[in-house]
Structures are given as structure tokens and as C-alpha cells.
Design a protein around this motif. Sequence first.
Motif, PDB file in Angstrom:
ATOM      1  N   LEU A 150      69.730  10.650  25.376  1.00  0.00           N
ATOM      2  CA  LEU A 150      69.172   9.460  26.042  1.00  0.00           C
ATOM      3  C   LEU A 150      69.802   8.194  25.472  1.00  0.00           C
ATOM      4  CD1 LEU A 150      65.405  10.538  26.268  1.00  0.00           C
ATOM      5  CD2 LEU A 150      66.971  10.222  28.193  1.00  0.00           C
ATOM      6  N   ASP A 151      70.016   8.165  24.154  1.00  0.00           N
ATOM      7  CA  ASP A 151      70.677   7.001  23.536  1.00  0.00           C
ATOM      8  C   ASP A 151      72.103   6.842  24.084  1.00  0.00           C
ATOM      9  OD1 ASP A 151      68.460   6.432  22.011  1.00  0.00           O
ATOM     10  OD2 ASP A 151      69.248   7.269  20.135  1.00  0.00           O
ATOM     11  N   SER A 152      72.761   7.992  24.325  1.00  0.00           N
ATOM     12  CA  SER A 152      74.179   7.941  24.737  1.00  0.00           C
ATOM     13  C   SER A 152      74.353   7.275  26.099  1.00  0.00           C
ATOM     14  CB  SER A 152      74.797   9.347  24.747  1.00  0.00           C
ATOM     15  OG  SER A 152      74.401  10.054  25.917  1.00  0.00           O
ATOM     16  N   GLN A 202      55.923   9.068  38.898  1.00  0.00           N
ATOM     17  CA  GLN A 202      55.807   7.819  38.122  1.00  0.00           C
ATOM     18  C   GLN A 202      56.693   7.809  36.884  1.00  0.00           C
ATOM     19  OE1 GLN A 202      51.738   6.777  37.061  1.00  0.00           O
ATOM     20  NE2 GLN A 202      51.040   8.067  38.733  1.00  0.00           N
ATOM     21  N   ALA A 203      57.484   8.878  36.682  1.00  0.00           N
ATOM     22  CA  ALA A 203      58.208   9.007  35.412  1.00  0.00           C
ATOM     23  C   ALA A 203      59.594   8.360  35.468  1.00  0.00           C
ATOM     24  CB  ALA A 203      58.333  10.482  35.042  1.00  0.00           C
ATOM     25  N   ASP A 204      59.806   7.362  34.595  1.00  0.00           N
ATOM     26  CA  ASP A 204      61.155   6.783  34.468  1.00  0.00           C
ATOM     27  C   ASP A 204      62.054   7.736  33.680  1.00  0.00           C
ATOM     28  OD1 ASP A 204      60.399   4.201  35.625  1.00  0.00           O
ATOM     29  OD2 ASP A 204      59.120   4.053  33.838  1.00  0.00           O
ATOM     30  N   ILE A 205      61.421   8.435  32.732  1.00  0.00           N
ATOM     31  CA  ILE A 205      62.140   9.465  31.967  1.00  0.00           C
ATOM     32  C   ILE A 205      61.335  10.746  32.130  1.00  0.00           C
ATOM     33  CG2 ILE A 205      62.893  10.205  29.667  1.00  0.00           C
ATOM     34  CD1 ILE A 205      62.708   7.195  28.818  1.00  0.00           C
ATOM     35  N   LEU A 206      61.967  11.789  32.620  1.00  0.00           N
ATOM     36  CA  LEU A 206      61.286  13.069  32.811  1.00  0.00           C
ATOM     37  C   LEU A 206      61.953  14.105  31.915  1.00  0.00           C
ATOM     38  CD1 LEU A 206      59.521  15.178  34.368  1.00  0.00           C
ATOM     39  CD2 LEU A 206      61.369  15.285  36.045  1.00  0.00           C
ATOM     40  N   VAL A 207      61.174  14.742  31.040  1.00  0.00           N
ATOM     41  CA  VAL A 207      61.706  15.844  30.231  1.00  0.00           C
ATOM     42  C   VAL A 207      60.961  17.102  30.651  1.00  0.00           C
ATOM     43  CG1 VAL A 207      62.075  16.767  27.914  1.00  0.00           C
ATOM     44  CG2 VAL A 207      62.194  14.292  28.285  1.00  0.00           C
ATOM     45  N   ALA A 208      61.679  18.034  31.267  1.00  0.00           N
ATOM     46  CA  ALA A 208      61.049  19.247  31.784  1.00  0.00           C
ATOM     47  C   ALA A 208      61.301  20.388  30.813  1.00  0.00           C
ATOM     48  CB  ALA A 208      61.620  19.580  33.161  1.00  0.00           C
ATOM     49  N   ALA A 209      60.223  20.874  30.196  1.00  0.00           N
ATOM     50  CA  ALA A 209      60.361  21.932  29.190  1.00  0.00           C
ATOM     51  C   ALA A 209      59.234  22.941  29.356  1.00  0.00           C
ATOM     52  CB  ALA A 209      60.344  21.318  27.789  1.00  0.00           C
ATOM     53  N   VAL A 227      66.506  12.322  34.282  1.00  0.00           N
ATOM     54  CA  VAL A 227      65.906  13.660  34.284  1.00  0.00           C
ATOM     55  C   VAL A 227      66.595  14.539  33.241  1.00  0.00           C
ATOM     56  CG1 VAL A 227      65.523  15.742  35.681  1.00  0.00           C
ATOM     57  CG2 VAL A 227      65.294  13.476  36.734  1.00  0.00           C
ATOM     58  N   ILE A 228      65.795  15.009  32.286  1.00  0.00           N
ATOM     59  CA  ILE A 228      66.301  15.888  31.223  1.00  0.00           C
ATOM     60  C   ILE A 228      65.683  17.258  31.426  1.00  0.00           C
ATOM     61  CG2 ILE A 228      66.395  16.284  28.733  1.00  0.00           C
ATOM     62  CD1 ILE A 228      67.818  13.712  29.440  1.00  0.00           C
ATOM     63  N   ASP A 229      66.523  18.256  31.653  1.00  0.00           N
ATOM     64  CA  ASP A 229      66.022  19.597  31.964  1.00  0.00           C
ATOM     65  C   ASP A 229      66.285  20.533  30.783  1.00  0.00           C
ATOM     66  OD1 ASP A 229      65.193  21.918  33.141  1.00  0.00           O
ATOM     67  OD2 ASP A 229      66.328  21.633  34.997  1.00  0.00           O
ATOM     68  N   ALA A 254      68.935   8.636  38.588  1.00  0.00           N
ATOM     69  CA  ALA A 254      70.145   7.892  38.219  1.00  0.00           C
ATOM     70  C   ALA A 254      71.001   8.724  37.262  1.00  0.00           C
ATOM     71  CB  ALA A 254      69.756   6.575  37.557  1.00  0.00           C
ATOM     72  N   TRP A 255      70.301   9.492  36.371  1.00  0.00           N
ATOM     73  CA  TRP A 255      70.973  10.345  35.398  1.00  0.00           C
ATOM     74  C   TRP A 255      70.275  11.692  35.375  1.00  0.00           C
ATOM     75  CZ3 TRP A 255      75.267   8.830  32.746  1.00  0.00           C
ATOM     76  CH2 TRP A 255      75.524   7.464  32.631  1.00  0.00           C
ATOM     77  N   ILE A 256      71.055  12.764  35.175  1.00  0.00           N
ATOM     78  CA  ILE A 256      70.442  14.099  35.105  1.00  0.00           C
ATOM     79  C   ILE A 256      71.290  15.000  34.202  1.00  0.00           C
ATOM     80  CG2 ILE A 256      71.605  14.977  37.184  1.00  0.00           C
ATOM     81  CD1 ILE A 256      68.931  16.406  37.909  1.00  0.00           C
ATOM     82  N   THR A 257      70.616  15.904  33.485  1.00  0.00           N
ATOM     83  CA  THR A 257      71.371  16.880  32.682  1.00  0.00           C
ATOM     84  C   THR A 257      71.606  18.146  33.502  1.00  0.00           C
ATOM     85  OG1 THR A 257      69.309  17.810  31.780  1.00  0.00           O
ATOM     86  CG2 THR A 257      70.419  16.142  30.440  1.00  0.00           C
TER      87      THR A 257
END
Length: 284
Positions: A150-152, A202-209, A227-229, A254-257
Motif C-alpha cells: 500500500l505504501d508503494s 464503502q471501502a476505500d481500501i479493501l483487504v480480502a482475507a 483492492v488487496i486480495d 483504481a488499484w488491485i493485486t
Amino acid sequence: MTAKLIDGRQVSATVREEVSARVKKRLQDGKRAPGLAVVLVGEDPASQIYVRNKRRDCESVGFASFQYDLGADATQVQLESLIDDLNDNPEVDGILIQLPLPPHLDADPLLLRIHPDKDVDGFHPYNLGRLCQRKPELRPCTPAGIIRLLDSIGTNYKGAHALVVGASNIVGRPMALELLLKGATITVAHRFTQDLAGYVAQADILVAAAGKPGLIKGEWVKPGSTVIDVGMNRLDSGKLCGDVEFDAARERAAWITPVPGGVGPMTIATLLQNALEACERRDI
Ligand code: GUN
């Protein structure tokens, strides 16, 4: 909008290069190489692959690798005694017990027995407590690796709403703490959550685990979000897939892994970082 891909292979390669350079410098200064002990119990095929990769990467950055492969019939007492030996071994900076353990073994007391200074997984209550207190020491690898991803991409955490889906000890719970530490507003969804779709929207950052293939529908994803999967689900076809419907989510985020090649490579890279940090702190 088509999301940009967050390239975990590239970011993890940078982390490995950083670790490798610091190990080289230690050796030039006449210090010893960090030592990492990886313990595998039984023959779970996925664990065998993870452990093989951890040991390979460990050697590739110049660490000393201590390998323990115990049969599926190993006893609790045997593992306790191995952990005691590794805690006392001055050449071992980090101890990792690959999970899950066979069902007759109780993981919690074993994780508690690892000295917190050698707890490179960051699973010991001391290290989790430090993270809770906003003074992290050794941090759980997957969540810390996700923060690096996310920092990158220059994530702005403050004011963002972050949703973590899944409340496991290894990923979901420490992930929520990491995001909170960064200043995001956190929601943790789990198996009892009602209206998951509403939270995702509603999630600006989504981490799906959650470890459930395709649980998060692409149409739920908030436009412009990240979106971080973390999902690594093997389908009957043999194909690996994440917890998020990738193609549809990519059209909104906008961004996805990607899976594979997103979060996966970051876990081992962070483990190497943790082992080096454990070594530098002990520096004997
Ligand atoms: N099994 C799945 N992920 C992990 C991890 O990060 N560490 C350990 N020790 N076991 C795992």
C-alpha cells in the motif's frame, strides 16, 4: 476505470535486495549471517511448498538456514524441546513453525514458547501486544507486507475507510491493527457479518482475507478504491484464484493485486526482513 496492478513480485524483489545488501554489509563488517530456523511437521503439500520457498529465499539473501522436518507423528513434547533448543541457540535469530500443525498438536502453547525476540512470524502475544500499543517490534508477515504494498502506491490512509474481510490471527486481526496504526478507519467483517456488500461498497481500501473464492463480487467494489486480495484458493481446475472476482473488480477499482503475484510474494520477503531485524537487535 481499469485498475492498475500492484506488482507484489516487483516490490518483494526490492525488499529482498534491501535485505541481501544489509546481510552483505554485516559480513563485510565481520558480523555473522542471520540464522532462520524453519520447522515443518508432517506432509501437508501446501506447507511443504511454502517451507521450501522460505528456505530457498532465506539462502538466496545469505542467511544461515536451519531446517527441521518432523514426521506427522511428532509429539508436543518433542516440539517443545526443539523450541527450547532453538531459543538457546545463539546462531538462530528467528524460529518459524509452519502452520497448520497436524490435529493432535496444540499450536498456541508452542507459539507462546518461542522467545518473542525470535518470533519472526510476529504471532507471540508479546509482539501482537506491542502492535496493539502502537509500538510494533516483530510484526506478522502478511499484514506488514500488505502495508509495504500500500505504501508503494502512495496510499493515503488518514480519512480512508479500510475494510478487512476475515478475522484470522494470521492475517485479518493484525491487518486491522496495522491499518489503524496508519490512521485509517477500520471495519472488520467476518462470518457473522450481515450485508457484506454494503461494507465493501464503502471501502476505500479493501483487504480480502477470508479464504473463499469469489466471495467479494466485483460489482460491490467502490469505484476508485484499492483492492488487496490475500485469497489463495486452488479451484478444481487447478487454477489459483483470490477471494475477489478479479475481472469485474478491476473495472471499478483504481488499484488491485493479482493472484498469484500480489500479496503472496510479500509474506516471505517480510519474513526475511523480520529475521534480519531480529538478528540486528541481538547482534552478538
Ligand atoms: N501458514 C500459513 N501462513 C503462515 C505464516 O505466515 N506463518 C506460518 N508459520 N505458518 C503459516
